[in-house]
Design a protein around this motif. Structure first.
Motif, mmCIF file in Angstrom:
data_model
loop_
_atom_site.group_PDB
_atom_site.id
_atom_site.type_symbol
_atom_site.label_atom_id
_atom_site.label_comp_id
_atom_site.label_asym_id
_atom_site.label_seq_id
_atom_site.Cartn_x
_atom_site.Cartn_y
_atom_site.Cartn_z
ATOM 1 N N GLY A 455 0.978 -1.144 0.101
ATOM 2 C CA GLY A 455 0.099 -0.139 -0.121
ATOM 3 C C GLY A 455 0.863 1.125 -0.046
ATOM 4 O O GLY A 455 0.496 2.000 0.450
ATOM 5 N N MET A 456 1.792 1.292 -0.753
ATOM 6 C CA MET A 456 2.998 2.504 -0.673
ATOM 7 C C MET A 456 2.285 3.628 -1.575
ATOM 8 O O MET A 456 1.823 3.520 -2.421
ATOM 9 C CB MET A 456 4.025 1.887 -1.497
ATOM 10 N N PRO A 457 1.933 4.869 -0.629
ATOM 11 C CA PRO A 457 1.501 5.941 -1.430
ATOM 12 C C PRO A 457 2.527 6.496 -2.089
ATOM 13 O O PRO A 457 3.796 6.446 -2.121
ATOM 14 C CB PRO A 457 1.137 6.849 -0.201
ATOM 15 N N LEU A 462 4.877 11.974 -6.440
ATOM 16 C CA LEU A 462 6.246 12.336 -6.328
ATOM 17 C C LEU A 462 7.225 11.067 -6.481
ATOM 18 O O LEU A 462 8.600 11.056 -6.956
ATOM 19 C CB LEU A 462 6.879 12.705 -4.813
ATOM 20 N N VAL A 463 6.729 9.910 -6.164
ATOM 21 C CA VAL A 463 7.415 8.447 -6.282
ATOM 22 C C VAL A 463 6.945 7.473 -7.167
ATOM 23 O O VAL A 463 6.002 7.305 -7.263
ATOM 24 C CB VAL A 463 7.475 7.981 -4.738
ATOM 25 N N GLU A 464 7.965 7.065 -7.862
ATOM 26 C CA GLU A 464 7.735 5.944 -8.808
ATOM 27 C C GLU A 464 8.557 4.779 -8.052
ATOM 28 O O GLU A 464 9.797 4.822 -7.778
ATOM 29 C CB GLU A 464 8.281 6.089 -10.177
ATOM 30 N N THR A 465 7.757 3.589 -8.164
ATOM 31 C CA THR A 465 8.235 2.406 -7.469
ATOM 32 C C THR A 465 8.646 1.089 -8.428
ATOM 33 O O THR A 465 8.039 1.139 -9.475
ATOM 34 C CB THR A 465 7.506 1.581 -6.464
ATOM 35 N N ARG A 506 6.593 0.804 4.925
ATOM 36 C CA ARG A 506 5.516 2.012 4.629
ATOM 37 C C ARG A 506 5.631 3.014 5.706
ATOM 38 O O ARG A 506 5.877 4.197 5.210
ATOM 39 C CB ARG A 506 4.096 1.565 4.268
ATOM 40 N N ALA A 507 5.663 2.810 7.021
ATOM 41 C CA ALA A 507 5.684 3.694 7.980
ATOM 42 C C ALA A 507 6.842 4.467 7.820
ATOM 43 O O ALA A 507 6.915 6.028 8.097
ATOM 44 C CB ALA A 507 5.496 3.292 9.204
ATOM 45 N N ALA A 508 8.145 3.721 7.684
ATOM 46 C CA ALA A 508 9.253 4.455 7.643
ATOM 47 C C ALA A 508 9.388 5.455 6.538
ATOM 48 O O ALA A 508 10.010 6.435 6.623
ATOM 49 C CB ALA A 508 10.414 3.332 7.312
ATOM 50 N N LEU A 509 8.721 5.032 5.301
ATOM 51 C CA LEU A 509 8.871 5.961 4.128
ATOM 52 C C LEU A 509 8.248 7.208 4.385
ATOM 53 O O LEU A 509 8.459 8.354 4.212
ATOM 54 C CB LEU A 509 8.201 5.367 3.050
#
Ligand SMILES: Cc1cc2nc3c(=O)[nH]c(=O)nc-3n(C[C@H](O)[C@H](O)[C@H](O)COP(=O)(O)OP(=O)(O)OC[C@H]3O[C@@H](n4cnc5c(N)ncnc54)[C@H](O)[C@@H]3O)c2cc1C
Length: 520
Positions: A455-457, A462-465, A506-509
């Motif tokens: 569930g990476m926002p 801004l971010v491409e994974t 996710r939380a760290a990001l």
């Protein structure tokens, strides 16, 4: 507000900044007090890291077409060739551009200026910044216009790319400590023949000084840089003919000059601005640091300053990040300038010193030691990373964070993300990531067993994974640069590693974006 960003100065630094801001959707106002682009060559060496940025800007092909690739430097002492420093081999796996490109500053400015025009940003020539007043939310700038009248405008931010005598720096009362060197230099663009190895840099070391010969575009076309002989110092109106006897005496009688298209003398200073930012004003390029031409770093450092600031300022202006992100420009770039100043100064003092001992060192020791040292692969690699600026790192920056564990030989947060060729999806072709990944986004790479966090926002686009698949080719490529197979790397828009490690979830990001980048 009349403009979000006023860029003062359309030299290489201002042009790069305006290009990068325009690509990121802003419309900077760029002014220059001169009537048009400079016609003098001035800086000549374009380093690999600059070419990497030119690639992202879409102008590298043009630069390569106009420039001359220098694959090596030859060291001469007392008329004899003592060794050769190869450039290509040392950088072959580091960058797509493992050389120094000999391309005059005028050509660099033309390429950047043309591209800026294509992006729809005109340069306001004959327009000079004459006064500044800072407020909490804006800067009021007084501009002298082409007809001599003055106009006052409001800008949210001001970027001083206005050279060594920067008005932005002086109007903000930022000190510029340092000193001039006692020697006077000359530069000459000459059509000539001689003992020089064609298409390579030739360094002639002498008891009384040095001459550098840079190959330029066109047959038998060389840029000579040297010290004005002691007996000519202080004389006004020097011409190339005045220094010919010393060049001929030192570089050999086989030299034949046909013509000289540009000759100039200049005194070099070494100085760094006490601050790179004052509230809503920044200083970049020569406005922030000037040093000796040793290593051809000056123009390149200004271009890197601009690339560092542009993406941050664009996010701040767009309201996507807190102003503290832009403040990291000064925190990251000032130490680089100081390091450069110290090191170019050290090297420079040795090559220009008048003392008999230094003369002996230059001709008997330096050339031999440099040639011998450069035969060692590890030293070659280190020298290449330093001179090419691909080795610049921001490990100490507040934007660089390690999570979990990361082997000490792995690329660390703050390092330039290495040049990699990877398959980004199972079954897809292998890509050169420098060529295919854009620099408008952050890129999050999950390698090996590390999956993209659930569930990476994308933090507002801004971010491409990239979940990089494990296969023999990918694994070998990652092992080559010591990226651990189970790791996650977040890469900034300017190509530096923001966050890396094994414990990226996710939380760290979310914490990183909220607390370190202050992205809203
Ligand atoms: C003779 C000579 C030889 C050199 N050789 C080398 C070399 O071999 N290698 C190397 O790396 N570097 C070299 N340099 C240094 C190199 O030219 C600079 O590092 C480079 O030009 C810095 O770019 P910049 O855009 O920061 O500043 P600049 O190129 O100085 O550009 C500043 C711009 O700002 C404008 N400006 C100034 N004040 C105002 C104002 N108040 N309002 C509006 N506009 C303003 C100026 O007109 C100018 O166009 C040389 C310099 C000289 C003079």
């Amino acid at each position: 507000m009349d403009t979000d960003i006023l860029v003062v100065g359309a030299g290489p630094t201002g042009l790069m900044l305006a290009n990068q801001l325009a690509r990121r959707g802003l419309s900077p106002l760029i002014i220059d007090r001169h009537a048009g682009p400079a016609r003098e060559t001035r800086a000549l060496g374009v380093q690999a890291r600059t070419l990497e940025i030119y690639q992202k800007l879409g102008v590298v092909e043009r630069a390569l077409e106009l420039g001359k690739i220098g694959n090596g430097a030859n060291l001469w002492a007392d008329g004899k060739r003592k060794g050769r420093v190869p450039l290509g081999d040392a950088g072959r796996m580091v960058t797509p551009y493992p050389y120094i490109l000999i391309l005059g500053q005028d050509d660099n400015e033309r390429i950047l200026g043309d591209n800026l025009g294509k992006l729809g940003v005109p340069i306001r020539w004959n327009t000079e910044l004459v006064a500044l007043e800072q407020f909490d939310d804006r800067v009021r700038a007084t501009l002298k216009q082409p007809d001599g009248s003055t106009r006052t405008i409001d800008a949210a931010w001001v970027a001083g790319c206005d050279g060594a005598h920067s008005a932005v720096r002086e109007l903000n009362g930022i000190a510029f400590p340092g000193a001039p060197y006692e020697h006077v230099f000359f530069v000459a663009d000459v059509a000539m023949t001689g003992t020089m190895v064609p298409d390579e840099v030739n360094v002639y070391l002498w008891k009384s000084g040095f001459h550098l010969f840079f190959p330029m575009r066109g047959a038998d076309h060389w840029r000579i840089v040297g010290i004005v002989p002691a007996e000519l110092r202080g004389r006004d109106g020097l011409t190339f003919d005045d220094v010919v006897p010393s060049v001929r005496g030192e570089a050999g009688s086989s030299i034949a000059f046909r013509s000289c298209s540009w000759f100039s003398t200049y005194r070099i200073h070494h100085r760094a601005a006490a601050r790179f930012q004052d509230r809503r004003c920044f200083v970049l390029g020569d406005a922030a640091h000037i040093h000796s031409p040793v290593g051809a770093q000056g123009m390149n450092t200004g271009l890197q300053d601009a690339y560092n600031l542009a993406w941050k300022l664009a996010l701040v202006v767009a309201g996507k990040a807190d102003v503290s992100l832009a403040e990291s420009y000064a925190a990251e770039r000032k130490p680089i300038a100081e390091w450069l100043l110290q090191n170019t100064d050290r090297g420079f003092r040795l090559i220009v010193s008048d003392s008999p001992l230094a003369g002996l060192l230059r001709t008997e020791v330096l050339a031999r030691v440099a040639a011998l040292a450069m035969s060692l692969k590890s030293l070659q690699a280190r020298a290449f990373r330093t001179v090419s600026q691909t080795g610049i790192e921001y490990r100490g920056s507040a934007l660089s964070q390690t999570l979990g564990t990361l082997a000490h030989d792995a690329p660390q947060p703050g390092d330039r993300f290495p040049w990699l060729k990877l398959r980004l999806r199972a079954g897809a072709p292998i890509e050169d990531l420098f060529a295919t990944l854009d620099d408008a986004h952050f890129h999050l790479f999950a390698f090996g067993a590390n999956a993209v966090p659930d569930g990476m926002p994308d933090f507002g686009g801004l971010v491409e994974t990239h979940a990089v698949p494990t296969d023999p080719a990918n694994d070998a490529e990652l092992a080559r640069v010591s990226i651990p197979l189970a790791s996650t790397y977040l890469v900034r828009p300017d190509g530096y590693i923001a966050l890396a490690g094994t414990g990226v979830d996710r939380a760290a990001l979310e914490r990183y974006f909220a607390e370190r980048l202050r992205v809203r």
